[in-house]
Design an enzyme around this catalytic site. Sequence first.
Site, mmCIF file in Angstrom:
data_model
loop_
_atom_site.group_PDB
_atom_site.id
_atom_site.type_symbol
_atom_site.label_atom_id
_atom_site.label_comp_id
_atom_site.label_asym_id
_atom_site.label_seq_id
_atom_site.Cartn_x
_atom_site.Cartn_y
_atom_site.Cartn_z
ATOM 1 N N HIS A 20 0.838 -1.211 0.000
ATOM 2 C CA HIS A 20 0.000 0.000 0.000
ATOM 3 C C HIS A 20 0.871 1.259 0.000
ATOM 4 C CE1 HIS A 20 -3.184 -2.527 2.324
ATOM 5 N NE2 HIS A 20 -3.678 -2.296 1.121
ATOM 6 N N LYS A 44 -16.258 -6.675 5.628
ATOM 7 C CA LYS A 44 -15.259 -7.398 6.414
ATOM 8 C C LYS A 44 -15.219 -6.880 7.845
ATOM 9 C CE LYS A 44 -12.398 -7.187 2.292
ATOM 10 N NZ LYS A 44 -11.250 -6.460 1.747
ATOM 11 N N ARG A 93 -2.487 -5.941 -8.422
ATOM 12 C CA ARG A 93 -1.413 -6.911 -8.202
ATOM 13 C C ARG A 93 -1.355 -7.950 -9.309
ATOM 14 N NH1 ARG A 93 -3.446 -8.026 -2.257
ATOM 15 N NH2 ARG A 93 -5.280 -7.962 -3.578
ATOM 16 N N SER A 131 -3.166 -7.513 3.034
ATOM 17 C CA SER A 131 -3.398 -7.360 4.481
ATOM 18 C C SER A 131 -3.842 -8.692 5.086
ATOM 19 C CB SER A 131 -4.476 -6.309 4.740
ATOM 20 O OG SER A 131 -4.091 -5.056 4.259
HETATM 21 O O1 PNS Z 1 -8.665 -2.575 0.728
HETATM 22 P P1 PNS Z 1 -9.930 -3.117 0.104
HETATM 23 O O2 PNS Z 1 -10.745 -3.872 1.147
HETATM 24 O O3 PNS Z 1 -9.658 -3.932 -1.125
HETATM 25 O O4 PNS Z 1 -10.781 -1.826 -0.360
HETATM 26 C C1 PNS Z 1 -12.036 -1.959 -0.960
HETATM 27 C C2 PNS Z 1 -12.779 -0.606 -0.869
HETATM 28 C C3 PNS Z 1 -12.929 -0.184 0.587
HETATM 29 C C4 PNS Z 1 -11.975 0.446 -1.616
HETATM 30 C C5 PNS Z 1 -14.169 -0.763 -1.536
HETATM 31 O O5 PNS Z 1 -14.850 -1.813 -0.925
HETATM 32 C C6 PNS Z 1 -15.000 0.510 -1.441
HETATM 33 O O6 PNS Z 1 -14.780 1.450 -2.185
HETATM 34 N N1 PNS Z 1 -15.992 0.533 -0.528
HETATM 35 C C7 PNS Z 1 -16.861 1.665 -0.329
HETATM 36 C C8 PNS Z 1 -18.268 1.400 -0.876
HETATM 37 C C9 PNS Z 1 -18.319 1.728 -2.344
HETATM 38 O O7 PNS Z 1 -18.365 2.873 -2.716
HETATM 39 N N2 PNS Z 1 -18.230 0.665 -3.200
HETATM 40 C C10 PNS Z 1 -18.062 0.804 -4.630
HETATM 41 C C11 PNS Z 1 -19.342 0.966 -5.370
HETATM 42 S S1 PNS Z 1 -20.441 -0.390 -5.174
#
Ligand code: PNS
Length: 165
Positions: A20, A44, A93, A131
């Site tokens: 990150h 999560k 990735r 993570s």
């Molecule tokens: O580190 P991660 O868990 O891969 O991040 C995922 C994250 C938090 C970026 C994604 O789940 C997110 O943007 N969540 C907020 C809700 C949202 O706007 N979702 C996208 C449109 S459905």
Amino acid sequence: MKSEIIAVCPGSFDPITVGHLDIIRRASQMFQKVVVVVMTNNSKTPSFSVEERMEMIRKTAADIPNVEVDAYGGLLADYTRKRGAKAIIKGLRAMSDFEYEFQMALTNKKLNPEAETVFLTTSSEYMYLSSSMVKLIGSMGGNIQEFVPAAIHEDIQRRLSGKDA
Ligand code: PNS
């Protein structure tokens, strides 16, 4: 020269890894400001509280002047609109990340057409890193030193091994 655009780098950061940090650092060289935002509304169950995750990001990115740390509990598209951000930074990735990230990029674009998702290719040495993997190794007593930033390594190791409970 850096773009004048404000970029948002969203994630769970539970916890932040060296992968990150690599993406955040590279984005900070491309954009005027990078807002690293801990998104708090995903399904999560986190191992670290929002405040802990924000503090870990602040500590590790302390030497990058154009990085700001924030948290948000709503839709990413609403957050980018609120901040006037025109770029969403994501690290890719492997091909296995792509389908899900592509779907999210299209959804976010639909919800806020002003913000473009920009994918940065993960540096090859971090391709395997996540993570979840850090948490698994740490909780089973393994050494996570090379996977998380040095400034927060001991705190994370202690927490994951259950020694600060
Ligand atoms: O580190 P991660 O868990 O891969 O991040 C995922 C994250 C938090 C970026 C994604 O789940 C997110 O943007 N969540 C907020 C809700 C949202 O706007 N979702 C996208 C449109 S459905």
